[in-house]
Design a protein around this motif. Structure first.
Motif, mmCIF file in Angstrom:
data_model
loop_
_atom_site.group_PDB
_atom_site.id
_atom_site.type_symbol
_atom_site.label_atom_id
_atom_site.label_comp_id
_atom_site.label_asym_id
_atom_site.label_seq_id
_atom_site.Cartn_x
_atom_site.Cartn_y
_atom_site.Cartn_z
ATOM 1 N N ASN A 50 65.344 77.204 17.979
ATOM 2 C CA ASN A 50 64.930 78.499 18.511
ATOM 3 C C ASN A 50 66.090 79.482 18.406
ATOM 4 O OD1 ASN A 50 63.476 80.512 19.974
ATOM 5 N ND2 ASN A 50 64.580 79.889 21.836
ATOM 6 N N GLY A 51 65.844 80.638 17.803
ATOM 7 C CA GLY A 51 66.917 81.606 17.681
ATOM 8 C C GLY A 51 66.472 82.879 16.999
ATOM 9 N N THR A 52 67.449 83.755 16.752
ATOM 10 C CA THR A 52 67.175 85.038 16.117
ATOM 11 C C THR A 52 68.469 85.567 15.511
ATOM 12 O OG1 THR A 52 66.240 87.238 16.452
ATOM 13 C CG2 THR A 52 67.664 86.407 18.193
ATOM 14 N N THR A 53 68.415 86.752 14.917
ATOM 15 C CA THR A 53 69.605 87.421 14.381
ATOM 16 C C THR A 53 69.649 88.851 14.893
ATOM 17 O OG1 THR A 53 68.420 88.096 12.383
ATOM 18 C CG2 THR A 53 69.666 86.034 12.275
ATOM 19 N N THR A 54 70.833 89.411 14.933
ATOM 20 C CA THR A 54 70.974 90.789 15.408
ATOM 21 C C THR A 54 70.467 91.767 14.359
ATOM 22 O OG1 THR A 54 73.236 90.863 14.564
ATOM 23 C CG2 THR A 54 72.953 90.244 16.863
ATOM 24 N N ASP A 55 69.961 92.901 14.832
ATOM 25 C CA ASP A 55 69.462 93.912 13.906
ATOM 26 C C ASP A 55 70.608 94.800 13.428
ATOM 27 O OD1 ASP A 55 67.991 95.864 16.637
ATOM 28 O OD2 ASP A 55 70.074 95.580 16.019
ATOM 29 N N ILE A 56 70.259 95.897 12.766
ATOM 30 C CA ILE A 56 71.271 96.764 12.173
ATOM 31 C C ILE A 56 72.184 97.393 13.220
ATOM 32 C CG2 ILE A 56 69.859 98.857 12.193
ATOM 33 C CD1 ILE A 56 70.998 99.482 9.408
ATOM 34 N N SER A 57 71.704 97.460 14.469
ATOM 35 C CA SER A 57 72.513 98.027 15.554
ATOM 36 C C SER A 57 73.246 96.959 16.345
ATOM 37 C CB SER A 57 71.620 98.839 16.501
ATOM 38 O OG SER A 57 70.986 99.894 15.804
ATOM 39 N N GLY A 58 73.173 95.708 15.874
ATOM 40 C CA GLY A 58 73.863 94.623 16.558
ATOM 41 C C GLY A 58 73.129 94.083 17.768
ATOM 42 N N ASN A 59 71.869 94.497 17.984
ATOM 43 C CA ASN A 59 71.098 94.064 19.150
ATOM 44 C C ASN A 59 70.245 92.845 18.821
ATOM 45 O OD1 ASN A 59 72.081 96.299 20.627
ATOM 46 N ND2 ASN A 59 70.494 97.609 19.741
ATOM 47 N N PHE A 60 69.943 92.049 19.856
ATOM 48 C CA PHE A 60 69.077 90.887 19.675
ATOM 49 C C PHE A 60 68.200 90.697 20.911
ATOM 50 C CE2 PHE A 60 70.894 87.810 22.609
ATOM 51 C CZ PHE A 60 72.172 88.305 22.834
ATOM 52 N N LYS A 61 67.138 89.909 20.711
ATOM 53 C CA LYS A 61 66.214 89.574 21.798
ATOM 54 C C LYS A 61 65.669 88.191 21.514
ATOM 55 C CE LYS A 61 62.033 91.244 24.132
ATOM 56 N NZ LYS A 61 60.976 92.295 24.130
ATOM 57 N N VAL A 62 65.797 87.275 22.498
ATOM 58 C CA VAL A 62 65.374 85.900 22.293
ATOM 59 C C VAL A 62 64.903 85.307 23.621
ATOM 60 C CG1 VAL A 62 67.711 84.984 22.667
ATOM 61 C CG2 VAL A 62 66.068 83.665 21.322
ATOM 62 N N SER A 63 63.915 84.420 23.550
ATOM 63 C CA SER A 63 63.416 83.714 24.734
ATOM 64 C C SER A 63 64.058 82.339 24.789
ATOM 65 C CB SER A 63 61.894 83.577 24.669
ATOM 66 O OG SER A 63 61.278 84.851 24.715
ATOM 67 N N ILE A 64 64.654 81.998 25.952
ATOM 68 C CA ILE A 64 65.375 80.731 26.084
ATOM 69 C C ILE A 64 65.041 80.082 27.419
ATOM 70 C CG2 ILE A 64 67.285 81.501 24.635
ATOM 71 C CD1 ILE A 64 68.878 81.997 27.225
ATOM 72 N N GLU A 65 65.412 78.812 27.537
ATOM 73 C CA GLU A 65 65.278 78.094 28.801
ATOM 74 C C GLU A 65 66.322 78.617 29.791
ATOM 75 O OE1 GLU A 65 62.978 76.000 29.497
ATOM 76 O OE2 GLU A 65 62.110 75.736 27.501
ATOM 77 N N PRO A 66 66.051 78.558 31.084
ATOM 78 C CA PRO A 66 66.958 79.142 32.090
ATOM 79 C C PRO A 66 68.376 78.589 32.051
ATOM 80 C CG PRO A 66 64.837 78.658 33.068
ATOM 81 C CD PRO A 66 64.805 78.061 31.701
ATOM 82 N N GLU A 67 68.545 77.301 31.864
ATOM 83 C CA GLU A 67 69.871 76.691 31.933
ATOM 84 C C GLU A 67 70.450 76.382 30.550
ATOM 85 O OE1 GLU A 67 71.524 76.433 34.733
ATOM 86 O OE2 GLU A 67 69.805 77.324 35.755
ATOM 87 N N SER A 68 69.876 76.950 29.526
ATOM 88 C CA SER A 68 70.319 76.625 28.163
ATOM 89 C C SER A 68 71.606 77.379 27.804
ATOM 90 C CB SER A 68 69.224 76.954 27.156
ATOM 91 O OG SER A 68 68.958 78.343 27.175
ATOM 92 N N VAL A 69 72.206 76.946 26.696
ATOM 93 C CA VAL A 69 73.429 77.559 26.151
ATOM 94 C C VAL A 69 73.097 78.138 24.775
ATOM 95 C CG1 VAL A 69 75.788 77.137 25.352
ATOM 96 C CG2 VAL A 69 74.929 75.973 27.403
#
Length: 542
Positions: A50-69
């Motif tokens: 599960n993951g993503t990459t930052t957009d052209i402005s360096g921003n990201f959005k991802v859904s993760i488990e509460p205690e995950s790293v």
């Protein structure tokens, strides 16, 4: 039926509860040094896909488990592991990775970690070349790569260095030079590469390189990788200039009096009394040469004219006996000649497209003192553009232009052939200055009178290609290059006019035809004066 409905209801509640446990994390990734945003940074939930990459402005959005790293990584940056905790918006700063480039080596089939290599490969960091004020890459590689021998055949500017890997010799007539590749394209000379354009150099030294590049790589391969576009969004403009001076590293001295004594002793040992050709040495002449050195050695300058009686005389047998010694270094070698370089580059990245444009100029002056022109100029231009069409397809194109122009004195068709050979083949009593205002025939006079010859080499290449990565560990590369090299040589002939130092001296008369007499100081005296000698001179010829 009731049991089935209850089971479905419980299952939906579990799914809803599980979904409710995930939370949305947002943030921005920046460069810690420059505070610039970093597009294309990978953010992965550790232990998952599960993951993503930052957009052209360096921003990201991802859904993760509460205690995950989360693991944040980017090429050229040190990866970072972050435990968000209860934070929902993060500002993440990455530091530049200072991992040595020598740990990753460019080889024929891609790049590998140095620890995993089985072949003999040496890598050279561009930092090594930057620390050296060099005219070309070949001279920059001298003494820094094990197994690579780089020899400069002469002191001429613009001369190609002779490169050999592990000292191979294929045959007396065949070559043993390594294959030169720049961005996987063969180039005819390492002289055409601008050192400022180089990203890395790898030297493949064993026979395994032949399995990749064929028979041309039988004596090794020198792989040059040039700089590509920027890794971060934006435009970078850089300029570098350098001015250096070159001089002969080894002091060159003629034997002078010691050489005359050695020559005379060698002939006397076998019963002879005269040594040399054209200009000769006898026991009488050697004794007078020692007196000349004591009397005039510190006062007569190299360019002072040659005087009969003081600097030479004709003995009773009509032989020219030299007393004054000459050091060719004073006439032929120019010390501390300058070399100037200028480099301008523009690199950048816009979205998924990166580019690099560079211009380079080298102006190197030679060390041949009497030549009208002795210099080497090199002009370089390089453009490379690459873009990521899809995650599995990258396209690139580029062009390169190199112009090399060498100008030198065209004296090789003269009767003295190679001037540098005759400088040290002749005795130190061979004159190299003037007599009565006329030049004396010597390598210095012929180089000074020679017309300027030029060697121009123009190299142009156009290339394009793509890289496909159908799977993670499988890459398909396609490259096409069209190259053209043009040679323009101009060798204008030259007429040499000077007093002939190879011929016998002739009587020196005044305007009225009367014989001139001179003393041992080179002064004109009356024929009845003490120590008066009937004067001789050399014939002026073309």
């Amino acid at each position: 039926m009731k049991k089935t409905v209850a089971l479905i209801f419980i299952l939906c509640m579990v799914i809803q509860l599980t979904y409710a446990q995930k939370r949305t994390l947002t943030g921005t990734v920046r460069d810690k040094t420059t505070s610039e945003v970093l597009p294309g940074v990978t953010i992965i939930e550790k232990g998952t896909t599960n993951g993503t990459t930052t957009d052209i402005s360096g921003n990201f959005k991802v859904s993760i488990e509460p205690e995950s790293v989360i693991v944040v990584s980017f090429i050229g940056m040190t990866s970072k592991e972050i435990k968000p905790g209860k934070s929902t918006n993060l500002i993440i700063e990455l530091e530049t990775s200072f991992q040595e480039m020598s740990e990753v080596v460019v080889v024929g089939f891609g790049t590998q970690k140095k620890a995993n290599l089985t072949g003999a490969v040496a890598s050279v960091s561009p930092k090594v070349l930057e620390a050296r004020p060099i005219a070309d890459v070949g001279r920059g590689l001298q003494g820094i790569t094990p197994g690579l021998s780089v020899v400069i055949p002469s002191g001429e500017v613009g001369s190609d260095p002779i490169m050999k890997i592990r000292g191979q010799l294929s045959s007396f007539q065949g070559g043993s030079a390594p294959l030169l590749l720049m961005d996987n394209v063969e180039i005819p000379s390492i002289q055409m590469v601008n050192p400022d354009d180089i990203e890395s150099i790898s030297v493949l030294k064993d026979a395994a390189s032949s399995s990749i590049y064929g028979a041309k790589a039988a004596f090794g391969v020198v792989l040059i990788t040039t700089k590509k576009g920027a890794k971060k969004e934006g435009v970078n403009v850089s300029y570098s200039g350098n001015m250096s001076f070159q001089n002969i590293s080894k002091k060159m001295e003629m034997g002078q009096l010691d050489a005359l004594e050695y020559t005379l002793s060698a002939f006397e040992r076998i019963g002879g009394t005269v040594g040399g050709a054209f200009w000769q040495v006898t026991r009488e002449g050697y004794d007078k040469a020692k007196i000349w050195q004591q009397k005039y050695g510190n006062t007569v300058k190299p360019n002072d004219p040659m005087l009969y009686g003081r600097d030479w005389f004709v003995d009773a047998n009509g032989r020219k006996i030299g007393l004054r010694t000459y050091d060719p270094y004073n006439y032929m070698v120019k010390e501390w000649t300058p070399t100037k370089t200028h480099n301008l580059s523009v690199s950048g990245k816009s979205g998924k497209t990166d580019y690099n444009m560079s211009l380079g100029y080298l102006d190197q002056s030679g060390m041949i003192k009497p030549a009208k022109q002795d210099n080497f100029d090199r002009y370089n231009a390089n453009i490379r553009v690459g873009t990521e069409v899809t995650p599995w397809l990258k396209v690139h194109a580029g062009t390169m232009y190199s112009k090399r122009l060498k100008k030198y004195a065209y004296a090789t068709s003269s009767t003295t052939a190679d001037p540098w050979l005759y400088l040290y083949r002749w005795s130190s009593i061979y004159p190299m200055t003037t007599e009565d205002g006329d030049q004396l025939r010597s390598p210095a006079s012929e180089v000074a009178q020679a017309n300027t010859s030029s060697q121009e080499t123009n190299y142009t290449s156009l290339n394009g290609g793509f890289t496909m990565t159908p799977t993670k560990d499988w890459a398909i590369n396609f490259d096409y290059t069209h190259a053209n090299q043009e040679y323009i040589n101009k060798n204008p002939g030259t007429r040499f006019t000077a007093r002939d130092t190879w011929s016998a001296g002739v009587a020196k008369n005044d305007a009225a035809g009367n014989r001139i007499y001179m003393n041992d100081a080179g002064e004109v005296v009356a024929s009845t004066a003490a120590g008066a000698l009937p004067a001789y001179q050399l014939v002026n010829s073309t």
